[in-house]
Design an enzyme around this catalytic site. Sequence first.
Site, PDB file in Angstrom:
ATOM      1  N   GLY A   1      32.830  12.598 -28.290  1.00 56.58           N
ATOM      2  CA  GLY A   1      33.899  11.657 -28.630  1.00 56.58           C
ATOM      3  C   GLY A   1      35.264  12.286 -28.396  1.00 56.58           C
TER       4      GLY A   1
ATOM      5  N   ARG B   1      29.165  11.563 -23.294  1.00 57.60           N
ATOM      6  CA  ARG B   1      27.988  12.223 -23.855  1.00 57.60           C
ATOM      7  C   ARG B   1      26.967  12.130 -22.725  1.00 57.60           C
ATOM      8  NH1 ARG B   1      29.885   9.327 -28.713  1.00 57.60           N
ATOM      9  NH2 ARG B   1      30.738  10.941 -30.053  1.00 57.60           N
TER      10      ARG B   1
ATOM     11  N   ASP C   1      29.705  19.759 -32.088  1.00 54.72           N
ATOM     12  CA  ASP C   1      28.435  20.498 -32.155  1.00 54.72           C
ATOM     13  C   ASP C   1      27.518  20.269 -30.955  1.00 54.72           C
ATOM     14  OD1 ASP C   1      28.643  21.971 -34.386  1.00 54.72           O
ATOM     15  OD2 ASP C   1      27.559  20.590 -35.705  1.00 54.72           O
TER      16      ASP C   1
ATOM     17  N   THR D   1      37.122  17.406 -32.322  1.00 52.24           N
ATOM     18  CA  THR D   1      36.482  16.195 -32.860  1.00 52.24           C
ATOM     19  C   THR D   1      37.258  15.762 -34.091  1.00 52.24           C
ATOM     20  OG1 THR D   1      34.584  15.369 -34.124  1.00 52.24           O
ATOM     21  CG2 THR D   1      34.772  17.754 -33.963  1.00 52.24           C
TER      22      THR D   1
ATOM     23  N   ASP E   1      36.061  14.539 -36.625  1.00 48.97           N
ATOM     24  CA  ASP E   1      35.201  14.561 -37.821  1.00 48.97           C
ATOM     25  C   ASP E   1      35.401  15.772 -38.738  1.00 48.97           C
ATOM     26  OD1 ASP E   1      34.115  12.237 -36.824  1.00 48.97           O
ATOM     27  OD2 ASP E   1      32.408  13.240 -35.883  1.00 48.97           O
TER      28      ASP E   1
ATOM     29  N   ASP F   1      33.696  18.448 -38.632  1.00 46.66           N
ATOM     30  CA  ASP F   1      32.330  18.742 -39.080  1.00 46.66           C
ATOM     31  C   ASP F   1      31.744  19.982 -38.417  1.00 46.66           C
ATOM     32  OD1 ASP F   1      32.164  17.713 -36.532  1.00 46.66           O
ATOM     33  OD2 ASP F   1      30.516  16.338 -36.953  1.00 46.66           O
TER      34      ASP F   1
ATOM     35  N   ARG G   1      31.125  10.624 -38.958  1.00 40.16           N
ATOM     36  CA  ARG G   1      29.696  10.869 -38.723  1.00 40.16           C
ATOM     37  C   ARG G   1      29.023  11.266 -40.042  1.00 40.16           C
ATOM     38  NH1 ARG G   1      27.372  11.309 -33.620  1.00 40.16           N
ATOM     39  NH2 ARG G   1      29.387  11.604 -32.629  1.00 40.16           N
TER      40      ARG G   1
HETATM   41  O1  F6P Z   1      32.364  12.232 -33.447  1.00 45.76           O
HETATM   42  C1  F6P Z   1      33.444  11.364 -33.409  1.00 45.76           C
HETATM   43  C2  F6P Z   1      33.015   9.964 -33.760  1.00 45.76           C
HETATM   44  O2  F6P Z   1      34.153   9.124 -33.682  1.00 45.76           O
HETATM   45  C3  F6P Z   1      32.330   9.803 -35.119  1.00 45.76           C
HETATM   46  O3  F6P Z   1      33.244   9.780 -36.177  1.00 45.76           O
HETATM   47  C4  F6P Z   1      31.580   8.518 -34.927  1.00 45.76           C
HETATM   48  O4  F6P Z   1      30.451   8.487 -35.755  1.00 45.76           O
HETATM   49  C5  F6P Z   1      31.191   8.569 -33.474  1.00 45.76           C
HETATM   50  O5  F6P Z   1      32.068   9.504 -32.837  1.00 45.76           O
HETATM   51  C6  F6P Z   1      31.277   7.256 -32.744  1.00 45.76           C
HETATM   52  O6  F6P Z   1      30.764   7.446 -31.482  1.00 45.76           O
HETATM   53  P1  F6P Z   1      30.981   6.440 -30.257  1.00 45.76           P
HETATM   54  O7  F6P Z   1      32.388   6.597 -29.763  1.00 45.76           O
HETATM   55  O8  F6P Z   1      29.976   6.864 -29.258  1.00 45.76           O
HETATM   56  O9  F6P Z   1      30.747   5.057 -30.804  1.00 45.76           O
END
Ligand code: F6P
Length: 323
Positions: free
Chosen positions: A13, A74, A105, A127, A129, A131, A173
């Site tokens: 992300g 991803r 991660d 990120t 998050d 995390d 997340r």
């Molecule tokens: O890791 C960043 C994040 O925005 C998280 O907070 C969330 O759960 C996820 O990515 C959303 O992913 P996507 O952009 O693939 O919907």
Amino acid sequence: MGIKRIAVLTSGGDAPGMNAAVRSVVRTGLSSGMEVLGVHRGYNGLLNCDTVEMNLRSVSDIIHTGGTVLYTARSPEFNSAEGVQLAADNCRKMGIEGLIVIGGDGSFRGARDLTQAGIPCVGVPGTIDNDIACSEYTIGYDTAMNTAMEMVDRLRDTTESHNRCSVVEVMGRRCGDIALNTGIAVGAMAILVPEQPYDLERDIYKRMQYTQSIGKRHFIIVVAEGADCPVEELAKEIQRNTGIESRATILGHVQRGGSPTLRDRVVATQMGYHAVKLLEEGKSNRVVAMQNSQIVDFDITQALQMPRDFDADLYQIALKVSI
Ligand code: F6P
């Protein structure tokens, strides 16, 4: 002879401040006499050799921008032994002697695998998050929290006008850091996070009824997306249990955009610099991190096994003052 050609990619992300990190990597690398390639769309760019030669001007006018000029993805294709092998072979073909991976991660697991396949990698935590267990800070976190805070401040206006309850879901997340800090900053009456058990009867309905009995007329509840508590359902249950009209809002991807805050720009610049210096010193399989406000680094494999801390003291403070 030192390392001659490095590459940089952003993966997973996106996060505000990634561009500041790319800029720092490019300019630090060039100033150390290296050539620097930008890899497009995360690991996908290594699988199909989608790269661009960077110069000092390729990273002009990006320090203040959100998103990532290198694009991100991803990459399921990369997540296989064949994918890693192909990426490593392509790195050798393109003369890439070191790679800097800006992401979370999942991206660091890729960096570890690629290091094992012979391409020295260094990770930079990017990120929203927050995390990453080995680092007290990740690039994008501050901007995301400030965005969430501003959005909830807006919700507060309408919540107050209608004497309602607003139940707001924020990202993160499996991590409750955005929820906890945003919740405190907006004066939420309750904050639900994955790291702390909660009881809706005790922590929400009874608390709302009690605070209502002592004069409170509107309520904000912040819920981390990882707390396993769908906000639409929670809003309905609150209304059913307390009679207080309730609305749910999912802030969603708005939290990932926007111009990075000063903190994100500065930390991204420090971390990008540190990552290049590690490669220059011949180090690999490292992840850059922040500990006690200092920039440090850890072995990626060890970093991926570290347990994440949650600020339980801050959570207790939130409980005390949110009344
Ligand atoms: O890791 C960043 C994040 O925005 C998280 O907070 C969330 O759960 C996820 O990515 C959303 O992913 P996507 O952009 O693939 O919907």
